[in-house]
Design an enzyme around this catalytic site. Structure first.
Site, PDB file in Angstrom:
ATOM      1  CE1 TYR A 143       0.292  19.606   0.762  1.00  0.00           C
ATOM      2  CE2 TYR A 143       0.679  17.706   2.184  1.00  0.00           C
ATOM      3  CZ  TYR A 143      -0.194  18.595   1.579  1.00  0.00           C
ATOM      4  OH  TYR A 143      -1.538  18.481   1.813  1.00  0.00           O
ATOM      5  CB  SER A 199      -2.907  18.154   5.354  1.00  0.00           C
ATOM      6  OG  SER A 199      -2.533  16.806   5.296  1.00  0.00           O
ATOM      7  CE  LYS A 205      -1.792  22.232   2.587  1.00  0.00           C
ATOM      8  NZ  LYS A 205      -2.611  23.287   1.964  1.00  0.00           N
TER       9      LYS A 205
HETATM   10  C1  UD1 Z   1      -0.508  12.217   2.035  1.00  0.00           C
HETATM   11  C2  UD1 Z   1      -0.792  13.046   3.252  1.00  0.00           C
HETATM   12  C3  UD1 Z   1      -1.888  14.011   3.007  1.00  0.00           C
HETATM   13  C4  UD1 Z   1      -1.605  14.807   1.770  1.00  0.00           C
HETATM   14  C5  UD1 Z   1      -1.455  13.869   0.605  1.00  0.00           C
HETATM   15  C6  UD1 Z   1      -1.140  14.671  -0.628  1.00  0.00           C
HETATM   16  C7  UD1 Z   1      -0.350  11.892   5.381  1.00  0.00           C
HETATM   17  C8  UD1 Z   1      -0.901  11.019   6.451  1.00  0.00           C
HETATM   18  N1  UD1 Z   1      -1.173  12.202   4.387  1.00  0.00           N
HETATM   19  O1  UD1 Z   1      -1.555  11.314   1.924  1.00  0.00           O
HETATM   20  O2  UD1 Z   1      -2.018  14.879   4.086  1.00  0.00           O
HETATM   21  O3  UD1 Z   1      -2.639  15.719   1.536  1.00  0.00           O
HETATM   22  O4  UD1 Z   1      -0.392  12.979   0.872  1.00  0.00           O
HETATM   23  O5  UD1 Z   1      -0.713  13.886  -1.679  1.00  0.00           O
HETATM   24  O6  UD1 Z   1       0.778  12.295   5.404  1.00  0.00           O
HETATM   25  N2  UD1 Z   1      -0.262   3.847  -1.846  1.00  0.00           N
HETATM   26  C9  UD1 Z   1       0.099   2.682  -2.506  1.00  0.00           C
HETATM   27  N3  UD1 Z   1       0.358   2.746  -3.836  1.00  0.00           N
HETATM   28  C10 UD1 Z   1       0.289   3.915  -4.553  1.00  0.00           C
HETATM   29  C11 UD1 Z   1      -0.086   5.107  -3.873  1.00  0.00           C
HETATM   30  C12 UD1 Z   1      -0.340   5.033  -2.515  1.00  0.00           C
HETATM   31  O7  UD1 Z   1       0.168   1.610  -1.897  1.00  0.00           O
HETATM   32  O8  UD1 Z   1       0.581   3.903  -5.759  1.00  0.00           O
HETATM   33  C13 UD1 Z   1      -0.577   3.770  -0.410  1.00  0.00           C
HETATM   34  C14 UD1 Z   1       0.325   4.646   0.443  1.00  0.00           C
HETATM   35  O9  UD1 Z   1       1.468   3.971   0.829  1.00  0.00           O
HETATM   36  C15 UD1 Z   1      -0.612   4.954   1.614  1.00  0.00           C
HETATM   37  C16 UD1 Z   1      -2.006   4.965   0.970  1.00  0.00           C
HETATM   38  O10 UD1 Z   1      -1.880   4.268  -0.248  1.00  0.00           O
HETATM   39  O11 UD1 Z   1      -0.575   3.914   2.523  1.00  0.00           O
HETATM   40  C17 UD1 Z   1      -2.514   6.358   0.697  1.00  0.00           C
HETATM   41  O12 UD1 Z   1      -1.525   7.073  -0.015  1.00  0.00           O
HETATM   42  P1  UD1 Z   1      -1.828   8.468  -0.707  1.00  0.00           P
HETATM   43  O13 UD1 Z   1      -3.073   8.386  -1.488  1.00  0.00           O
HETATM   44  O14 UD1 Z   1      -0.587   8.901  -1.417  1.00  0.00           O
HETATM   45  O15 UD1 Z   1      -2.141   9.444   0.500  1.00  0.00           O
HETATM   46  P2  UD1 Z   1      -1.289   9.747   1.825  1.00  0.00           P
HETATM   47  O16 UD1 Z   1       0.130   9.464   1.637  1.00  0.00           O
HETATM   48  O17 UD1 Z   1      -2.002   9.125   2.964  1.00  0.00           O
END
Ligand code: UD1
Length: 341
Positions: free
Chosen positions: A150, A125, A154
């Site tokens: 988590y 990841s 990795k």
């Molecule tokens: C993270 C990890 C990734 C991992 C994944 C597993 C990092 C950079 N990435 O992804 O390696 O495999 O988790 O779950 O650490 N968001 C919202 N509202 C929501 C959900 C998410 O605003 O309800 C935003 C988050 O703040 C983020 C973006 O959407 O900015 C993506 O979030 P998400 O889909 O959870 O993925 P990561 O956190 O990037």
């Protein structure tokens, strides 16, 4: 050639099974349905026209691996997807993550060696990079202290693989560092099936549009980005799946007996949370109910991949857009139908 796919009924695993068959490989699936469902096998059967070979087994069970390697002679490689992946849960239940994610890799390595398997692709990841000092992130960037158990699993698994190869074990190993895999198969026969409330953005978006959730919370709009929301590199799961086929072909083509390398899988393009929301509204024609909420702890501000090494080493780059991925995710969500929230 047979390829063992652990986590074969999971989100990325199931899509990779389809691409393996398309490329002429014979996938053998292993899963314990810890975070997937048996119905995925029906979706695969519809897409493929046959039911792939499947073993219901836990990857921590070395005897189960040994039995599969014995029954399915001539397995030419393994793609190891099976792992727990919920960042938040890993903070609450770290031992569950360490035992499962590390234990399963050790069981695999020990039994694969005895079975004479030499090619292994590992699901890693972009989380290993933490908050990068520069963008895009290339594979020479340092591994930063993990933000969650988590993420730490990795990093530790990558180290275990590097050490195993360095010790002289005859293994060719490629770790693939995924950025943010999203979307679904365009047939809508397979897709992402998070259990309970989704932690990831796109499943939450499509479930909100479908009425399974009332409102999306956008976690923070005061980041140092153009619209204030976090930036990620969202990549279509079918593109990710195709990269695994290229990875297996790459390892097969190598003359050396042992090799360890790692490659980013991303699009090279960053999108903010609000850009994802806007793109979703455009492709789906749905108005999304969302609000700006507090930052989520542990989130990095912005990250996206350098794709140069993947292109050079694997001869692979993405073919599908963010809009394609969101349209496919939406088609899949609609097929799931109504559900009580
Ligand atoms: C993270 C990890 C990734 C991992 C994944 C597993 C990092 C950079 N990435 O992804 O390696 O495999 O988790 O779950 O650490 N968001 C919202 N509202 C929501 C959900 C998410 O605003 O309800 C935003 C988050 O703040 C983020 C973006 O959407 O900015 C993506 O979030 P998400 O889909 O959870 O993925 P990561 O956190 O990037």
């Amino acid at each position: 050639m047979k390829i063992l796919v652990t986590g074969g009924t999971g989100f990325i695993g199931s899509h990779t099974v389809v691409e393996l068959v398309k490329a002429g490989f014979e996938p053998v699936l292993m899963d314990n349905f810890d975070n997937s469902q048996a119905s995925v096998l029906n979706g695969l059967e519809t897409i493929l026209g046959f039911r792939p070979s499947f073993y219901e087994a836990d990857c921590n069970d070395a005897a189960a691996f040994a039995e599969i390697f014995q029954k399915e002679s001539n397995i030419g490689g393994v793609i190891h997807f099976a792992a727990h992946k919920a960042v938040g849960e890993s903070v609450q239940l770290p031992m569950k993550y360490y035992r499962n994610n590390i234990g399963s890799l050790l069981s695999l390595l020990e039994t694969a060696k005895a079975a004479g398997i030499s090619n292994l692709v590992f699901s890693s990841s972009c989380t290993v990079y933490g908050e990068p000092s520069q963008l895009p992130v290339d594979e020479s960037f340092p591994i930063l202290p993990a933000q969650s158990p988590y993420g730490n699993t990795k990093q530790i698994c990558e180290e275990i693989l590097r050490d195993a190869v360095a010790s002289g074990m005859d293994f060719r190993v490629l770790s693939l560092r995924y950025f943010n895999p999203i979307g679904a198969h365009p047939s809508a026969e397979i897709g992402e099936l998070p259990i309970g409330v989704p932690g990831n953005l796109v499943p939450f978006v499509v479930q909100t549009a479908a009425g399974w959730r009332t409102q999306l919370s956008v976690f923070g709009d005061d980041y140092n980005t153009a619209d204030g929301t976090c930036i990620r590199d969202y990549i279509h799961v079918v593109d990710i799946a195709k990269a695994h086929v290229k990875a297996i072909q790459y390892l097969n083509s190598k003359a050396e007996k042992s090799l360890y390398d790692w490659v980013n899988l991303g699009t090279g393009k960053g999108s903010s949370v609000l850009e994802v929301v806007n793109a979703f509204e455009k492709v789906s024609g749905q108005k999304l109910n969302f609000k700006i909420a507090e930052r989520r702890s542990g989130d990095v501000e912005k990250i996206y991949a350098s794709t140069e090494k993947a292109e050079r080493v694997l001869g692979w780059k993405t073919e599908l857009s963010l809009e394609d991925a969101l349209a496919d995710a939406w088609r899949w969500q609609q097929k799931l139908g109504p559900k009580l929230v």
